[in-house]
Write a protein that holds these residues in place. Structure first.
Motif, PDB file in Angstrom:
ATOM      1  N   THR A 175      36.864  41.860  35.724  1.00  0.00           N
ATOM      2  CA  THR A 175      37.708  41.689  36.360  1.00  0.00           C
ATOM      3  C   THR A 175      38.059  40.818  37.417  1.00  0.00           C
ATOM      4  N   LEU A 176      36.830  41.464  38.427  1.00  0.00           N
ATOM      5  CA  LEU A 176      36.570  40.331  39.511  1.00  0.00           C
ATOM      6  C   LEU A 176      36.429  38.843  39.525  1.00  0.00           C
ATOM      7  N   LYS A 222      41.069  38.399  37.785  1.00  0.00           N
ATOM      8  CA  LYS A 222      41.347  37.950  39.355  1.00  0.00           C
ATOM      9  C   LYS A 222      41.335  36.504  39.224  1.00  0.00           C
ATOM     10  N   PRO A 223      40.762  35.705  38.819  1.00  0.00           N
ATOM     11  CA  PRO A 223      41.119  34.295  39.531  1.00  0.00           C
ATOM     12  C   PRO A 223      41.477  34.070  38.329  1.00  0.00           C
ATOM     13  N   GLU A 224      41.659  34.544  36.786  1.00  0.00           N
ATOM     14  CA  GLU A 224      43.116  34.015  36.521  1.00  0.00           C
ATOM     15  C   GLU A 224      42.109  33.124  35.398  1.00  0.00           C
ATOM     16  N   LEU A 231      40.473  33.939  32.747  1.00  0.00           N
ATOM     17  CA  LEU A 231      41.315  34.065  31.804  1.00  0.00           C
ATOM     18  C   LEU A 231      42.402  35.369  31.666  1.00  0.00           C
ATOM     19  N   PRO A 232      43.132  35.121  30.510  1.00  0.00           N
ATOM     20  CA  PRO A 232      44.593  35.036  32.023  1.00  0.00           C
ATOM     21  C   PRO A 232      44.703  37.145  31.982  1.00  0.00           C
ATOM     22  N   ARG A 233      44.815  37.115  33.422  1.00  0.00           N
ATOM     23  CA  ARG A 233      44.652  38.325  33.828  1.00  0.00           C
ATOM     24  C   ARG A 233      46.045  39.594  33.455  1.00  0.00           C
ATOM     25  N   GLU A 234      46.369  39.512  32.302  1.00  0.00           N
ATOM     26  CA  GLU A 234      47.248  40.237  31.405  1.00  0.00           C
ATOM     27  C   GLU A 234      46.420  41.043  31.127  1.00  0.00           C
ATOM     28  N   TYR A 235      44.850  40.673  30.433  1.00  0.00           N
ATOM     29  CA  TYR A 235      44.222  41.227  29.435  1.00  0.00           C
ATOM     30  C   TYR A 235      43.546  42.949  30.615  1.00  0.00           C
TER      31      TYR A 235
END
Length: 117
Positions: free
Chosen positions: A51-52, A56-58, A60-64
């Motif tokens: 996640t970090l 968070k830096p997008e 990969l899509p943050r929606e995941y």
């Protein structure tokens, strides 16, 4: 893991399908981190680092993030709560989103490391 989840869904073994869909997501996350030279013993640490570093830096899509949290919750409840029953619709949705996540990770890795991933 995705193939196992599909077989379990076809056999109407939804608790096992939830488990396999979660582990498809989890192992995809671990693959990304492993190529960065990172590994952790706890699931929570693997997810937190992914996640970090990636959501968070997008990269990969943050929606995941929501998918990962939901998959973890469903897997834990399916595996450890005696009276938990996940709906067929929720299991189908988890499987479909796991497929999407794994495809996105594969695409990311192919772009980053070349087609041999």
């Amino acid at each position: 893991m995705l193939a196992s989840a599909k077989r379990d869904m076809d056999a109407k073994d939804y608790a096992s399908a939830n488990n396999r869909a979660y582990y498809a997501i989890f192992h995809a996350i671990r693959a990304v981190l492993a190529l960065d030279g990172e590994d952790y013993k706890k699931h929570s640490a693997v997810i937190a680092r992914f996640t970090l570093n990636y959501l968070k830096p997008e990269i990969l899509p943050r929606e995941y993030s929501k998918l990962i949290s939901n998959a973890s919750l469903i897997r834990n409840r399916s595996d450890y709560e005696d009276f938990y029953i996940c709906s067929v619709a929720d299991t189908n949705a988890l499987f479909t989103r796991a497929e999407s996540f794994c495809a996105e990770v594969e695409k990311y890795l192919a772009g980053r490391y070349g087609e041999e991933t």
